[in-house]
Write an enzyme that holds these catalytic residues in place. Structure first.
Site, PDB file in Angstrom:
ATOM      1  N   LYS A  38       0.839  -1.203   0.000  1.00 34.10           N
ATOM      2  CA  LYS A  38       0.000   0.000   0.000  1.00 34.10           C
ATOM      3  C   LYS A  38       0.879   1.261   0.000  1.00 34.10           C
ATOM      4  CE  LYS A  38      -0.303  -0.326   5.042  1.00 34.10           C
ATOM      5  NZ  LYS A  38      -1.106  -0.868   6.153  1.00 34.10           N
ATOM      6  N   TYR A 271      15.058  30.264   7.539  1.00 37.88           N
ATOM      7  CA  TYR A 271      13.970  31.074   8.107  1.00 37.88           C
ATOM      8  C   TYR A 271      14.071  31.170   9.634  1.00 37.88           C
ATOM      9  CZ  TYR A 271      11.541  30.608   3.602  1.00 37.88           C
ATOM     10  OH  TYR A 271      11.183  30.630   2.283  1.00 37.88           O
TER      11      TYR A 271
HETATM   12  C1  LIG Z   1      -0.366  -1.828   6.816  1.00 35.69           C
HETATM   13  C2  LIG Z   1      -0.931  -3.106   7.265  1.00 35.69           C
HETATM   14  C3  LIG Z   1      -0.106  -4.237   7.408  1.00 35.69           C
HETATM   15  C4  LIG Z   1       1.398  -4.166   7.339  1.00 35.69           C
HETATM   16  O1  LIG Z   1       1.848  -3.588   8.549  1.00 35.69           O
HETATM   17  P1  LIG Z   1       3.409  -3.430   8.892  1.00 35.69           P
HETATM   18  O2  LIG Z   1       3.420  -2.960  10.287  1.00 35.69           O
HETATM   19  O3  LIG Z   1       3.937  -2.420   7.918  1.00 35.69           O
HETATM   20  O4  LIG Z   1       4.021  -4.760   8.688  1.00 35.69           O
HETATM   21  C5  LIG Z   1      -0.716  -5.446   7.685  1.00 35.69           C
HETATM   22  N1  LIG Z   1      -2.057  -5.520   7.840  1.00 35.69           N
HETATM   23  C6  LIG Z   1      -2.867  -4.446   7.744  1.00 35.69           C
HETATM   24  C7  LIG Z   1      -4.339  -4.592   7.943  1.00 35.69           C
HETATM   25  C8  LIG Z   1      -2.340  -3.203   7.463  1.00 35.69           C
HETATM   26  O5  LIG Z   1      -3.135  -2.139   7.388  1.00 35.69           O
END
Ligand SMILES: *Cc1c(COP(=O)(O)O)cnc(C)c1O
Length: 389
Positions: A38, A271
């Protein structure tokens, strides 16, 4: 490919992604691996990292958004199972079903929409029931589950929806000793029994993200869902770094100095002059700023150096405010650097250089946020350290 004039880039080593997936598979020998890709592969590039993860032995891919998983299929990733889990009413579930995507169901309306999508496409949809075992985020409540189970059986008889998976997510996977880990695992096991007793035959049961894959073997079941560890970052930095888990950070964020100049002592820098040169010195300008994902909370003062940058053999903290497009380094009076010299904001850390975890610590966040926030305008350059250049 490489934008010719962009003076910075995120270099992603696909060999590291493959090796990380192999390591994760070795940590969970009873389970298949779903690489979570993702958010553009946690900022590393969706399709290249997904492809590398599959080459490393992942058999599943997972992404939150329906658009993300459809992009994987459109890119030609045909033989991996793919799960999507976050959508609102009206999502493109028909397209998902037609693209042979597994779809998570977290609410009764979602099951109804998935069934409608399946009927419209003339196919049987594959569903994974997501149960809220205690995270308090997405997922079916026990009441929802009782409501949907009879419908699940009806839809199977109709040929519209086949429930193939049951799954959940931990609230404290990164603290393996936290009492909720055991409690959620117990609720998950009970829910499994309920669902199977109702007559649902499950293909995959899955509960473990990266942290649970590495630290809680009882949660592995048939499938593990690592995300951050696929990219080589530790999900449990308080327990161990990448090396301790056989992981290699895949992303190196680097830039060329856009200016180098001598300034006198007492020169305010960036800044609000939050940093003032303590002596005659040389300033170096790094053409990456908060629009590129450099956290403004990693700005530096005299007392508190900002985010770390490797210059030559030394590591310097950002001097003064992080701006939208740039940050400044105090290279010191004897600096020999010139405009065009390469600097590294984070990478593998193997040569003693800074890591995404170091930036997270300075900015008060987690490494996940450091890599996923690298701005869209920063070119991603995919390399393969196992293929000679
Ligand atoms: C993002 C996510 C993962 C992966 O999590 P990590 O901590 O990056 O390994 C697994 N399951 C779900 C439902 C997620 O949203």
């Amino acid at each position: 490919m490489v934008a010719v004039s962009y003076p910075a880039r995120a270099v992603v080593d696909l060999a590291a992604v493959r090796a990380n997936v192999r390591s994760l598979a070795a940590h969970a020998p009873t389970a298949q691996v779903m690489a979570v890709v993702k958010a553009d592969g946690y900022g590393h590039g969706l399709v290249p990292t997904a492809t590398a993860a599959l080459a490393g032995g992942a058999t599943w891919l997972g992404a939150a958004q329906v658009d993300e998983v459809l992009a994987l299929r459109r890119a030609g990733i045909a033989d991996a199972r793919i799960l999507t889990w976050l959508y609102a009413p009206g999502a493109a579930l028909r397209e998902a079903v037609e693209a042979d995507i597994d779809v998570s169901v977290s609410a009764p309306w979602a099951l109804a929409e998935l069934a409608a999508a399946a009927r419209a496409s003339g196919r049987t949809a594959r569903a994974h029931l997501k149960v809220d075992t205690g995270l308090g985020r997405n997922g079916l409540t026990p009441g929802d589950l009782a409501d949907v189970l009879p419908e699940v059986l009806r839809l199977r008889a109709e040929g519209a929806v086949e429930v193939v998976g049951l799954w959940s997510h931990f609230a404290f996977a990164d603290e393996p000793e936290h009492p909720t880990v055991k409690l959620q695992a117990e609720v998950f096991a009970e829910t499994l029994e309920t669902v199977e007793r109702a007559g649902v035959t499950l293909e995959v049961r899955h509960l473990a993200n990266s942290a649970a894959t590495l630290t809680t073997p009882a949660a592995h079941y048939d499938l593990v869902r690592p995300g951050i560890a696929v990219y080589g970052l530790s999900p449990v930095p308080q327990l161990g770094g990448p090396d301790d888990f056989g992981l290699v950070p895949a992303m190196t964020l680097e830039a060329e100095l856009a200016n180098v100049k001598r300034v006198p002592a007492g020169q305010g820098v960036s800044y609000a002059h939050q940093y003032e040169t303590p002596q005659d010195t040389v300033l170096g300008l790094v053409p990456l700023g908060y629009a590129d994902g450099i956290p403004r909370h990693a700005s530096g003062t005299q007392e508190r150096p900002g985010g770390p940058v490797r210059v030559g053999g030394r590591t310097l903290g950002v001097a003064g405010r992080v701006c939208m497009d740039q940050v400044v380094l105090d290279l010191g009076p004897g600096a020999t650097e010139q405009a065009g010299d390469r600097v590294e904001l984070f990478g593998t850390g193997r040569d003693g250089g800074p890591t995404a975890e170091d930036w997270a610590r300075v900015a008060g966040t987690i490494s996940y946020e450091i890599v996923t926030r690298v701005g869209a305008r920063v070119p991603r350059v995919h390399v393969d350290s196992e293929v000679p250049a």
